[in-house]
Design a protein around this motif. Structure first.
Motif, PDB file in Angstrom:
ATOM      1  N   THR A   1       4.198   3.837  32.831  1.00 40.33           N
ATOM      2  CA  THR A   1       3.229   4.355  33.794  1.00 40.33           C
ATOM      3  C   THR A   1       1.809   4.195  33.281  1.00 40.33           C
ATOM      4  O   THR A   1       0.856   4.383  34.028  1.00 40.33           O
ATOM      5  CB  THR A   1       3.491   5.837  34.115  1.00 40.33           C
ATOM      6  N   SER A   2       1.660   3.846  32.010  1.00 42.56           N
ATOM      7  CA  SER A   2       0.339   3.621  31.420  1.00 42.56           C
ATOM      8  C   SER A   2       0.216   2.161  31.007  1.00 42.56           C
ATOM      9  O   SER A   2       0.954   1.688  30.136  1.00 42.56           O
ATOM     10  CB  SER A   2       0.123   4.527  30.211  1.00 42.56           C
ATOM     11  N   TYR A   3      -0.713   1.466  31.620  1.00 44.40           N
ATOM     12  CA  TYR A   3      -0.925   0.040  31.328  1.00 44.40           C
ATOM     13  C   TYR A   3      -1.341  -0.143  29.872  1.00 44.40           C
ATOM     14  O   TYR A   3      -0.834  -1.018  29.168  1.00 44.40           O
ATOM     15  CB  TYR A   3      -1.998  -0.486  32.268  1.00 44.40           C
ATOM     16  N   SER A   4      -2.283   0.693  29.402  1.00 43.97           N
ATOM     17  CA  SER A   4      -2.765   0.548  28.027  1.00 43.97           C
ATOM     18  C   SER A   4      -1.650   0.832  27.024  1.00 43.97           C
ATOM     19  O   SER A   4      -1.561   0.158  25.984  1.00 43.97           O
ATOM     20  CB  SER A   4      -3.958   1.472  27.772  1.00 43.97           C
ATOM     21  N   ASP A   5      -0.786   1.798  27.318  1.00 45.15           N
ATOM     22  CA  ASP A   5       0.340   2.090  26.427  1.00 45.15           C
ATOM     23  C   ASP A   5       1.285   0.898  26.352  1.00 45.15           C
ATOM     24  O   ASP A   5       1.833   0.600  25.284  1.00 45.15           O
ATOM     25  CB  ASP A   5       1.109   3.321  26.916  1.00 45.15           C
ATOM     26  N   MET A   6       1.487   0.243  27.475  1.00 38.57           N
ATOM     27  CA  MET A   6       2.368  -0.914  27.507  1.00 38.57           C
ATOM     28  C   MET A   6       1.815  -2.041  26.630  1.00 38.57           C
ATOM     29  O   MET A   6       2.533  -2.648  25.825  1.00 38.57           O
ATOM     30  CB  MET A   6       2.544  -1.399  28.945  1.00 38.57           C
ATOM     31  N   ILE A   7       0.514  -2.319  26.767  1.00 35.78           N
ATOM     32  CA  ILE A   7      -0.110  -3.374  25.974  1.00 35.78           C
ATOM     33  C   ILE A   7      -0.016  -3.051  24.486  1.00 35.78           C
ATOM     34  O   ILE A   7       0.317  -3.914  23.663  1.00 35.78           O
ATOM     35  CB  ILE A   7      -1.585  -3.566  26.385  1.00 35.78           C
ATOM     36  N   GLN A   8      -0.291  -1.805  24.132  1.00 34.26           N
ATOM     37  CA  GLN A   8      -0.230  -1.414  22.725  1.00 34.26           C
ATOM     38  C   GLN A   8       1.192  -1.479  22.185  1.00 34.26           C
ATOM     39  O   GLN A   8       1.405  -1.831  21.021  1.00 34.26           O
ATOM     40  CB  GLN A   8      -0.823  -0.007  22.547  1.00 34.26           C
ATOM     41  N   ALA A   9       2.175  -1.149  23.011  1.00 28.28           N
ATOM     42  CA  ALA A   9       3.574  -1.253  22.581  1.00 28.28           C
ATOM     43  C   ALA A   9       3.928  -2.704  22.284  1.00 28.28           C
ATOM     44  O   ALA A   9       4.678  -3.005  21.350  1.00 28.28           O
ATOM     45  CB  ALA A   9       4.496  -0.685  23.659  1.00 28.28           C
ATOM     46  N   PHE A  10       3.365  -3.610  23.073  1.00 28.03           N
ATOM     47  CA  PHE A  10       3.590  -5.040  22.852  1.00 28.03           C
ATOM     48  C   PHE A  10       2.939  -5.483  21.545  1.00 28.03           C
ATOM     49  O   PHE A  10       3.567  -6.162  20.715  1.00 28.03           O
ATOM     50  CB  PHE A  10       3.030  -5.832  24.026  1.00 28.03           C
ATOM     51  N   TYR A  11       1.702  -5.098  21.336  1.00 29.33           N
ATOM     52  CA  TYR A  11       0.998  -5.482  20.108  1.00 29.33           C
ATOM     53  C   TYR A  11       1.643  -4.866  18.864  1.00 29.33           C
ATOM     54  O   TYR A  11       1.534  -5.423  17.769  1.00 29.33           O
ATOM     55  CB  TYR A  11      -0.469  -5.054  20.180  1.00 29.33           C
TER      56      TYR A  11
ATOM     57  N   ALA B   1       1.007  -9.114  31.939  1.00 32.76           N
ATOM     58  CA  ALA B   1      -0.364  -8.596  31.939  1.00 32.76           C
ATOM     59  C   ALA B   1      -1.295  -9.671  32.468  1.00 32.76           C
ATOM     60  O   ALA B   1      -0.957 -10.862  32.464  1.00 32.76           O
ATOM     61  CB  ALA B   1      -0.783  -8.190  30.528  1.00 32.76           C
ATOM     62  N   THR B   2      -2.483  -9.257  32.902  1.00 32.29           N
ATOM     63  CA  THR B   2      -3.474 -10.259  33.277  1.00 32.29           C
ATOM     64  C   THR B   2      -3.911 -11.016  32.025  1.00 32.29           C
ATOM     65  O   THR B   2      -3.870 -10.481  30.904  1.00 32.29           O
ATOM     66  CB  THR B   2      -4.710  -9.623  33.926  1.00 32.29           C
ATOM     67  N   VAL B   3      -4.336 -12.246  32.219  1.00 32.74           N
ATOM     68  CA  VAL B   3      -4.864 -13.034  31.103  1.00 32.74           C
ATOM     69  C   VAL B   3      -6.015 -12.276  30.449  1.00 32.74           C
ATOM     70  O   VAL B   3      -6.125 -12.201  29.220  1.00 32.74           O
ATOM     71  CB  VAL B   3      -5.327 -14.415  31.601  1.00 32.74           C
TER      72      VAL B   3
ATOM     73  N   VAL C   1       1.832 -18.403  33.316  1.00 33.63           N
ATOM     74  CA  VAL C   1       0.835 -17.804  34.193  1.00 33.63           C
ATOM     75  C   VAL C   1       1.522 -17.730  35.542  1.00 33.63           C
ATOM     76  O   VAL C   1       1.657 -18.723  36.248  1.00 33.63           O
ATOM     77  CB  VAL C   1      -0.469 -18.603  34.250  1.00 33.63           C
ATOM     78  N   ASN C   2       2.035 -16.547  35.850  1.00 30.21           N
ATOM     79  CA  ASN C   2       2.952 -16.384  36.978  1.00 30.21           C
ATOM     80  C   ASN C   2       2.271 -16.574  38.327  1.00 30.21           C
ATOM     81  O   ASN C   2       2.853 -17.142  39.253  1.00 30.21           O
ATOM     82  CB  ASN C   2       3.578 -14.996  36.948  1.00 30.21           C
ATOM     83  N   ASP C   3       1.029 -16.078  38.443  1.00 32.75           N
ATOM     84  CA  ASP C   3       0.385 -16.082  39.747  1.00 32.75           C
ATOM     85  C   ASP C   3      -1.091 -15.804  39.571  1.00 32.75           C
ATOM     86  O   ASP C   3      -1.561 -15.469  38.478  1.00 32.75           O
ATOM     87  CB  ASP C   3       0.998 -15.006  40.645  1.00 32.75           C
ATOM     88  N   TYR C   4      -1.816 -15.934  40.671  1.00 29.19           N
ATOM     89  CA  TYR C   4      -3.195 -15.455  40.685  1.00 29.19           C
ATOM     90  C   TYR C   4      -3.466 -14.735  42.002  1.00 29.19           C
ATOM     91  O   TYR C   4      -2.781 -14.958  43.007  1.00 29.19           O
ATOM     92  CB  TYR C   4      -4.205 -16.581  40.452  1.00 29.19           C
ATOM     93  N   SER C   5      -4.444 -13.845  41.944  1.00 31.15           N
ATOM     94  CA  SER C   5      -4.824 -13.113  43.141  1.00 31.15           C
ATOM     95  C   SER C   5      -5.410 -14.077  44.158  1.00 31.15           C
ATOM     96  O   SER C   5      -6.277 -14.887  43.838  1.00 31.15           O
ATOM     97  CB  SER C   5      -5.845 -12.030  42.778  1.00 31.15           C
ATOM     98  N   ASN C   6      -4.928 -13.992  45.373  1.00 35.44           N
ATOM     99  CA  ASN C   6      -5.332 -14.931  46.423  1.00 35.44           C
ATOM    100  C   ASN C   6      -5.696 -14.164  47.696  1.00 35.44           C
ATOM    101  O   ASN C   6      -5.183 -14.436  48.765  1.00 35.44           O
ATOM    102  CB  ASN C   6      -4.195 -15.925  46.694  1.00 35.44           C
TER     103      ASN C   6
ATOM    104  N   SER D   1      -5.886 -13.959  37.043  1.00 38.64           N
ATOM    105  CA  SER D   1      -4.581 -14.572  36.802  1.00 38.64           C
ATOM    106  C   SER D   1      -3.679 -13.632  36.017  1.00 38.64           C
ATOM    107  O   SER D   1      -4.125 -12.940  35.096  1.00 38.64           O
ATOM    108  CB  SER D   1      -4.743 -15.886  36.020  1.00 38.64           C
ATOM    109  N   ASP D   2      -2.400 -13.639  36.386  1.00 35.03           N
ATOM    110  CA  ASP D   2      -1.405 -12.799  35.724  1.00 35.03           C
ATOM    111  C   ASP D   2      -0.467 -13.650  34.892  1.00 35.03           C
ATOM    112  O   ASP D   2      -0.109 -14.766  35.290  1.00 35.03           O
ATOM    113  CB  ASP D   2      -0.611 -12.015  36.767  1.00 35.03           C
ATOM    114  N   SER D   3      -0.043 -13.109  33.772  1.00 34.32           N
ATOM    115  CA  SER D   3       0.716 -13.916  32.826  1.00 34.32           C
ATOM    116  C   SER D   3       1.891 -13.153  32.240  1.00 34.32           C
ATOM    117  O   SER D   3       1.999 -11.934  32.370  1.00 34.32           O
ATOM    118  CB  SER D   3      -0.202 -14.375  31.683  1.00 34.32           C
ATOM    119  N   THR D   4       2.765 -13.899  31.588  1.00 34.45           N
ATOM    120  CA  THR D   4       3.842 -13.329  30.791  1.00 34.45           C
ATOM    121  C   THR D   4       3.627 -13.771  29.355  1.00 34.45           C
ATOM    122  O   THR D   4       3.526 -14.971  29.072  1.00 34.45           O
ATOM    123  CB  THR D   4       5.221 -13.807  31.278  1.00 34.45           C
ATOM    124  N   ALA D   5       3.527 -12.793  28.468  1.00 36.73           N
ATOM    125  CA  ALA D   5       3.306 -13.075  27.049  1.00 36.73           C
ATOM    126  C   ALA D   5       4.542 -12.674  26.254  1.00 36.73           C
ATOM    127  O   ALA D   5       5.232 -11.709  26.582  1.00 36.73           O
ATOM    128  CB  ALA D   5       2.080 -12.324  26.540  1.00 36.73           C
ATOM    129  N   VAL D   6       4.795 -13.437  25.204  1.00 40.21           N
ATOM    130  CA  VAL D   6       5.992 -13.251  24.382  1.00 40.21           C
ATOM    131  C   VAL D   6       5.560 -13.109  22.924  1.00 40.21           C
ATOM    132  O   VAL D   6       4.638 -13.801  22.467  1.00 40.21           O
ATOM    133  CB  VAL D   6       6.944 -14.457  24.550  1.00 40.21           C
TER     134      VAL D   6
END
Length: 301
Positions: free
Chosen positions: A40-50, A59-61, A79-84, A184-189
């Protein structure tokens, strides 16, 4: 095992395609053990990944720039998609042209991609940020502010922009469709997953494109699956989905390999996003190149 973490609490529609893959057993058919875990927290998700607590993230690029600058170990593989059209500068009914916004208050959440889109729009209109009064406001607050008439211009994403239009209190004047690829939205591994389970990364990328093909061929059924997960009606979700452009594999190959100073080239998107973040003092440097943030071998195989 591959663990894919999905973000809950946002309504970015293309991410819900992973739920279609789960529903259709595409992960299991590919020999992948994938768990879709909501945050539910975007920043928590990013930090969990890092922190290597999760090994795949959507996440967005733009939101991966600071991590790349800090030499976090990951690669963007899709890069799955971009806002259109899903993101927009919304004018109140009394604003007819860009010239009319001079001296007006513009609601936007500072440092976000909507802020970047606003600056891009102002530049295209021959205006500067100093020509308007920027009010730092979340999108969830900006929509009711526009509806009440306390704000005449706002930069926001759907469903908030659509809410203002539905209330008859404004219209989208400039949208992300005018600058395709900017958002743009992406998938990072994680680097560890690539190093130790490269086959799983390839399978995951292949599942994504299998899912995209399935959604395109079975749109009504797919919209219902995704809408149920988003707790929206199929009509509401479809309206959101139509505001993004999901890239085909061929388009993504070009986006990774055809070098050009356009938002169709993924490393260019990253560089321009970094320049924006630096200008907002949200990062301390913008690298000369962001080519190293991307790994195209899985898309191009």
């Amino acid at each position: 095992d591959s663990v894919l973490f999905d973000l809950d609490g946002t309504l970015w529609p293309s991410w819900y395609e992973w739920y279609v893959a789960e529903e259709q057993n595409f992960f299991k058919e590919a020999g992948l053990d994938v768990e879709l875990v909501p945050f539910t927290s975007y920043s928590d998700m990013i930090q969990a990944f890092y922190s290597n607590n999760i090994n795949v993230v959507g996440a967005t690029v733009c939101d991966l720039i600071s991590g790349y600058n800090e030499e976090k170990d990951f690669k963007v593989v899709l890069v799955n998609d971009y806002s259109n059209g899903a993101d927009a500068i919304v004018f109140g009914n009394n604003i007819k042209t860009p010239e009319d916004i001079k001296g007006k208050s513009v609601a936007v959440e500072a440092g976000t991609l909507e802020h970047y889109m606003l600056l891009t729009a102002l530049e295209k209109w021959g205006l500067k940020q100093d020509d308007v009064s920027v009010v730092n406001m979340s999108m969830s607050d900006a929509a009711p502010a526009m509806i009440s008439g306390s704000v005449e211009v706002a930069a926001m994403a759907d469903p908030y922009g659509a809410q203002v239009e539905s209330a008859g209190k404004g219209k989208k004047y400039f949208t992300s469709a005018d600058v395709p690829g900017l958002i743009s939205d992406s998938t990072a591994v994680s680097g560890d997953l690539i190093q130790n389970n490269k086959e799983d990364v390839q399978k995951l990328v292949d599942v994504w494109y299998k899912t995209v093909e399935y959604v395109n061929a079975n749109k009504e059924q797919s919209m219902k699956i995704m809408a149920d997960k988003a707790e929206l009606s199929s009509e509401e979700f479809t309206a959101l989905y139509d505001g993004v452009k999901v890239l085909s594999r061929e388009e993504m190959v070009k986006g990774f390999t055809e070098k050009k100073e356009e938002f169709t080239y993924a490393p260019y998107v990253a560089k321009k996003n970094a320049d924006f973040l630096l200008g907002q003092q949200m990062i301390t440097e913008s690298k000369d190149s962001y080519d190293g943030m991307f790994n195209h071998e899985f898309v191009c195989k």
